[in-house]
Design a protein around this motif. Structure first.
Motif, PDB file in Angstrom:
ATOM      1  N   ASN A 255     -77.846   5.625 -86.624  1.00  0.00           N
ATOM      2  CA  ASN A 255     -77.215   6.339 -88.172  1.00  0.00           C
ATOM      3  C   ASN A 255     -78.470   6.844 -88.571  1.00  0.00           C
ATOM      4  N   THR A 256     -79.258   5.890 -88.709  1.00  0.00           N
ATOM      5  CA  THR A 256     -80.514   6.851 -89.567  1.00  0.00           C
ATOM      6  C   THR A 256     -80.977   8.056 -89.300  1.00  0.00           C
ATOM      7  N   HIS A 257     -81.460   8.413 -87.969  1.00  0.00           N
ATOM      8  CA  HIS A 257     -81.763   9.462 -86.800  1.00  0.00           C
ATOM      9  C   HIS A 257     -80.445  10.295 -87.172  1.00  0.00           C
ATOM     10  N   LYS A 258     -78.766  10.353 -87.886  1.00  0.00           N
ATOM     11  CA  LYS A 258     -78.030  11.187 -87.560  1.00  0.00           C
ATOM     12  C   LYS A 258     -77.793  11.572 -89.010  1.00  0.00           C
ATOM     13  N   ILE A 259     -78.847  10.679 -89.868  1.00  0.00           N
ATOM     14  CA  ILE A 259     -78.436  10.732 -91.196  1.00  0.00           C
ATOM     15  C   ILE A 259     -79.342  12.307 -91.795  1.00  0.00           C
ATOM     16  N   ILE A 260     -80.451  11.620 -90.982  1.00  0.00           N
ATOM     17  CA  ILE A 260     -82.096  12.721 -91.146  1.00  0.00           C
ATOM     18  C   ILE A 260     -81.460  14.559 -90.888  1.00  0.00           C
ATOM     19  N   GLY A 276     -98.350  24.725 -95.675  1.00  0.00           N
ATOM     20  CA  GLY A 276     -99.376  23.821 -95.343  1.00  0.00           C
ATOM     21  C   GLY A 276     -99.161  22.755 -94.308  1.00  0.00           C
ATOM     22  N   ILE A 277     -99.803  22.974 -93.165  1.00  0.00           N
ATOM     23  CA  ILE A 277    -100.634  22.030 -92.058  1.00  0.00           C
ATOM     24  C   ILE A 277    -100.190  20.465 -92.261  1.00  0.00           C
ATOM     25  N   GLY A 278     -99.220  19.481 -91.809  1.00  0.00           N
ATOM     26  CA  GLY A 278     -99.734  18.188 -92.474  1.00  0.00           C
ATOM     27  C   GLY A 278    -100.642  17.578 -91.490  1.00  0.00           C
ATOM     28  N   PRO A 279    -100.733  15.663 -91.295  1.00  0.00           N
ATOM     29  CA  PRO A 279    -101.928  15.519 -90.353  1.00  0.00           C
ATOM     30  C   PRO A 279    -100.741  14.779 -89.356  1.00  0.00           C
ATOM     31  N   ARG A 280    -100.760  15.308 -87.737  1.00  0.00           N
ATOM     32  CA  ARG A 280    -100.517  15.682 -86.558  1.00  0.00           C
ATOM     33  C   ARG A 280     -99.948  13.480 -86.409  1.00  0.00           C
ATOM     34  N   TYR A 281    -101.524  13.099 -86.743  1.00  0.00           N
ATOM     35  CA  TYR A 281    -101.004  11.028 -86.489  1.00  0.00           C
ATOM     36  C   TYR A 281    -100.193  10.345 -87.578  1.00  0.00           C
ATOM     37  N   CYS A 282     -99.798  11.172 -88.303  1.00  0.00           N
ATOM     38  CA  CYS A 282     -99.107  10.273 -89.377  1.00  0.00           C
ATOM     39  C   CYS A 282     -97.863  11.906 -89.883  1.00  0.00           C
ATOM     40  N   PRO A 283     -96.676  11.896 -89.073  1.00  0.00           N
ATOM     41  CA  PRO A 283     -95.577  12.756 -88.811  1.00  0.00           C
ATOM     42  C   PRO A 283     -94.656  12.021 -90.097  1.00  0.00           C
ATOM     43  N   SER A 284     -94.193  12.919 -90.941  1.00  0.00           N
ATOM     44  CA  SER A 284     -92.801  11.961 -91.738  1.00  0.00           C
ATOM     45  C   SER A 284     -92.041  12.076 -90.853  1.00  0.00           C
ATOM     46  N   ILE A 285     -91.021  11.307 -91.393  1.00  0.00           N
ATOM     47  CA  ILE A 285     -89.816  10.342 -90.417  1.00  0.00           C
ATOM     48  C   ILE A 285     -89.132  11.748 -89.546  1.00  0.00           C
ATOM     49  N   GLU A 286     -88.638  12.746 -90.821  1.00  0.00           N
ATOM     50  CA  GLU A 286     -88.193  13.844 -90.053  1.00  0.00           C
ATOM     51  C   GLU A 286     -88.658  14.460 -88.854  1.00  0.00           C
ATOM     52  N   ASP A 287     -89.484  14.590 -89.424  1.00  0.00           N
ATOM     53  CA  ASP A 287     -90.865  14.980 -87.581  1.00  0.00           C
ATOM     54  C   ASP A 287     -90.673  14.142 -86.900  1.00  0.00           C
ATOM     55  N   LYS A 288     -90.938  13.329 -86.621  1.00  0.00           N
ATOM     56  CA  LYS A 288     -90.373  11.375 -86.321  1.00  0.00           C
ATOM     57  C   LYS A 288     -89.439  12.092 -85.381  1.00  0.00           C
ATOM     58  N   VAL A 289     -87.979  12.150 -85.324  1.00  0.00           N
ATOM     59  CA  VAL A 289     -87.522  11.924 -85.367  1.00  0.00           C
ATOM     60  C   VAL A 289     -86.972  13.493 -84.800  1.00  0.00           C
ATOM     61  N   VAL A 290     -86.989  14.497 -85.220  1.00  0.00           N
ATOM     62  CA  VAL A 290     -87.126  15.239 -84.545  1.00  0.00           C
ATOM     63  C   VAL A 290     -87.524  15.958 -83.360  1.00  0.00           C
ATOM     64  N   ARG A 291     -89.102  15.551 -83.077  1.00  0.00           N
ATOM     65  CA  ARG A 291     -89.913  16.133 -82.789  1.00  0.00           C
ATOM     66  C   ARG A 291     -89.864  14.600 -81.091  1.00  0.00           C
ATOM     67  N   PHE A 292     -89.122  14.178 -81.901  1.00  0.00           N
ATOM     68  CA  PHE A 292     -89.233  12.615 -80.576  1.00  0.00           C
ATOM     69  C   PHE A 292     -88.241  12.365 -80.399  1.00  0.00           C
ATOM     70  N   ALA A 293     -87.406  13.214 -79.824  1.00  0.00           N
ATOM     71  CA  ALA A 293     -85.717  13.166 -79.819  1.00  0.00           C
ATOM     72  C   ALA A 293     -85.266  12.060 -78.906  1.00  0.00           C
ATOM     73  N   LYS A 328     -79.752   6.668 -98.579  1.00  0.00           N
ATOM     74  CA  LYS A 328     -79.072   6.573 -97.608  1.00  0.00           C
ATOM     75  C   LYS A 328     -79.760   5.871 -96.055  1.00  0.00           C
ATOM     76  N   MET A 329     -81.076   6.864 -96.270  1.00  0.00           N
ATOM     77  CA  MET A 329     -81.639   6.176 -94.515  1.00  0.00           C
ATOM     78  C   MET A 329     -82.079   5.107 -94.670  1.00  0.00           C
ATOM     79  N   LEU A 330     -82.657   4.453 -95.931  1.00  0.00           N
ATOM     80  CA  LEU A 330     -83.336   3.302 -96.429  1.00  0.00           C
ATOM     81  C   LEU A 330     -82.637   2.418 -96.355  1.00  0.00           C
ATOM     82  N   HIS A 331     -80.985   2.587 -96.825  1.00  0.00           N
ATOM     83  CA  HIS A 331     -79.712   1.604 -96.766  1.00  0.00           C
ATOM     84  C   HIS A 331     -79.619   1.527 -95.112  1.00  0.00           C
TER      85      HIS A 331
END
Length: 639
Positions: A255-260, A276-293, A328-331
């Motif tokens: 459900n979390t991943h669906k909301i994202i 700007g480029i963000g830190p590769r080893y501390c990605p956002s949760i949306e980046d995690k969900v997309v990159r590690f589907a 919604k994501m947190l809930h």
């Protein structure tokens, strides 16, 4: 006129270390900050240490810095990560009390008689003939010094994003630093945009902890050494005992991943608003969900911000999605179905200076006397910032006094590795220290930082006599312990055989305690059960932590003796290239024997040694071999 020896712009983790170090070296210091109440603020996770970062903290302490002390006095939880693995990857981590940490650091600063603290915004740099002379603030006041250290964090032209809304700020609730970027450009220092982010803060009274997995702190009895005490960061004798608290674990779900995924069109990152480029080893949760589907869930840690606040940090849930989507994501997370959000997560984009513009001293190549430390150099993390701040503070004083500056070799420390990576590699993303970044990690462990650096800190004048003497006592005690281990024989008595059989070991003939300790399954706990009495306990019975440190070092030195010797030989081989200096005035454009790409890179970075040149990304080893012949034969043209 306002005259100082050193001016430090910014009072975060880099600025605090820089100012305190400069002050303790006798310099008259001006420390400026946008908000005096946010000195050494932890705007992201209120934690210190972790893999590779714990090495930095211990090294800062060994050199006479303060991060370890502050952490030891404000911790809420200590945990040794990777404790079942080898010493090269073990990592101490502390959950800190956010408020206490910054108050303790501010107290240290305010008790330094050589530091003048001012709340003001520095908007310009003053320089003559490419030599820094001072700074100017937003009110037009000018401050003069021989050395200036910029530690601007994420404030430099900072811009915060929450969904498709954005506003100028370096951190939520704090203004951005405006004008300084323009001043840097005028001094011919290039800028680039980087990005980072931080999760939401929530009300722990609205969390159902019964649905979360407890992450307990280390307790003395969990320590791998039988002395029965916690691990701390500082090598000093005093270690306060504080009440520890647990952290907690939950996980994202379908459900979390669906909301994202349904709201990526509202992400400023995915809509191209953030360049700007963000830190590769501390990605956002949306980046995690997309990159590690393929991953059905991600760990989310629930961590307290302080002992006297219900504000709680949601680690691993960094995002720049709109506030209503964040809720919604947190809930959707187990245990957080009804959680109340205190502060939304956000992304921040800010200006930085490519660190290849710096020397290993952290002084800019173009402007003498101007030093940069922390996120302005393209790093992420409190520990990386503090390490740079300490080195910049030391070298700013040395430059002002016309002394040789401190430049740590990468074979000496993680700090040396960090700085060498920054100034030799044209990094495109925020740099985070990792154990894998050091080719010498077996000898650059967190446990032996004092052996590697405390003499340097003592000679600088930052390590006190009592702390240096404690190190000398420790060194002597380790040598005596190893001598005794070699002398004492463990007999193959029935009692001893029974003890060893329980851990899958045997003893057919008598062996020295030293030989037994070399075995992977045997440690000082086992030797103690075999009636081995450490010699260190005879003299230091009242100092459990000292006993623990001595036995820890003795065991590591014995168990990993062969590996350590091999790595030391690697260091010796590498130092041969480090000893071959490259002339400062060499004209690479005239070296036709070297590839065009390598000539261009060497012209840009201008390494000092062949060893440094070899580590630069894109440089071909064959070209370095040619360069070595050219230098030795002196067949080059000076600029």
């Amino acid at each position: 006129m306002y005259n100082f020896d050193v001016i430090v712009v910014g009072a975060g983790h880099a600025g605090s270390e820089a100012a305190i170090a400069a002050s303790r070296l006798g310099a008259k210091v001006l420390l400026t900050t946008l908000n005096i109440d946010n000195i050494a603020l932890m705007p992201c996770n209120p934690a210190i240490g972790g893999p590779a970062k714990s090495n930095l903290v211990r090294e800062i302490d060994a050199l006479g810095g303060v991060m370890a002390d502050v952490t030891d006095n404000t911790y809420m939880q200590f945990k040794m990560l990777n404790s079942s693995k080898g010493p090269a990857v073990r990592a101490l981590r502390a959950q800190s009390d956010k408020k206490e940490y910054k108050y303790f650091m501010r107290s240290l600063i305010e008790n330094e008689k050589n530091i003048t603290l001012k709340q003001t915004q520095i908007t310009g740099l003053l320089a003559e003939n490419n030599i820094i002379t001072g700074v100017e603030d937003e009110l037009g006041l000018k401050y003069y010094a021989k050395s200036v250290i910029l530690t601007t964090g994420t404030s430099l032209e900072g811009k915060i994003y929450v969904g498709l809304k954005s506003f100028r700020a370096g951190r939520l609730g704090e203004q951005a630093a405006i004008g300084l970027s323009e001043s840097l450009l005028k001094l011919d220092l290039p800028l680039k945009k980087l990005k980072t982010g931080t999760p939401a803060r929530v009300d722990n009274r609205t969390i159902d902890y019964s649905k979360l997995i407890v992450q307990p702190p280390d307790e003395p009895d969990d320590n791998p050494y039988y002395s029965g005490c916690l691990n701390y960061f500082s090598f000093k004798k005093y270690h306060p005992k504080r009440v520890q608290v647990p952290c907690y674990l939950t996980k994202t779900n379908e459900n979390t991943h669906k909301i994202i995924k349904e709201n990526l069109d509202k992400s400023p990152m995915y809509q191209g608003m953030i360049t700007g480029i963000g830190p590769r080893y501390c990605p956002s949760i949306e980046d995690k969900v997309v990159r590690f589907a393929h991953n059905p869930s991600h760990h989310i840690f629930i961590e307290p911000e302080g002992s006297d606040t219900y504000e709680t940090y949601v680690q691993g849930f960094s995002t720049s999605l709109p506030a209503e989507v964040q809720i919604k994501m947190l809930h959707s997370l187990p245990g957080l179905e009804n959680v109340s959000v205190i502060k939304p997560a956000y992304a921040v984009e800010y200006d930085s200076v490519p660190a290849v513009e710096l020397n290993h001293s952290l002084m800019t190549k173009k402007i003498k006397g101007l030093f940069l430390a922390g996120q302005i150099n393209g790093t992420s993390g409190y520990e990386e910032a503090a390490a740079q701040g300490l080195i910049a503070g030391i070298n700013a004083v040395k430059y002002a006094g016309n002394e040789d500056m401190l430049e740590l070799e990468r074979s000496s420390s993680y700090i040396g590795t960090l700085i060498d990576d920054l100034v030799t590699k044209d990094l495109t993303e925020p740099y985070r220290m990792l154990t894998s970044r050091s080719e010498y990690r077996l000898i650059l462990r967190q446990d032996n930082a004092d052996f590697r650096l405390i003499e340097t800190g003592y000679k600088l004048g930052l390590v006190k006599n009592e702390n240096h003497q404690r190190f000398l006592d420790k060194k002597e005690a380790i040598e005596k312990e190893i001598e005794k281990l070699k002398e004492i024989k463990i007999s193959p008595s029935p009692e001893n055989k029974e003890i060893l059989s329980k851990i899958g070991e045997n003893l057919e003939t008598g062996q020295s305690a030293y030989a037994l300790l070399k075995r992977p399954n045997i440690d000082f706990k086992i030797l103690h059960s075999l009636n081995y009495k450490p010699v260190v306990e005879e003299k230091y019975a009242d100092d459990k932590y000292f006993i623990k440190e001595v036995l820890e070092q003795a065991e590591i030195l014995i168990k990993y003796d062969g590996y350590i010797k091999r790595q030391a030989e690697q260091v010796n081989q590498a130092e041969k290239l480090e000893k071959i200096k490259i002339p400062d005035d060499i004209d690479y454009t005239g070296l036709k024997q070297i590839s065009t790409e390598t000539r261009e890179i060497l012209t840009k970075i201008r390494p000092k040694t062949l060893g440094q040149a070899l580590r630069i990304g894109g440089v071909k080893p064959a070209d370095i071999s040619c360069l070595m012949v050219i230098i030795e034969a002196k067949k080059y043209i000076s600029k």
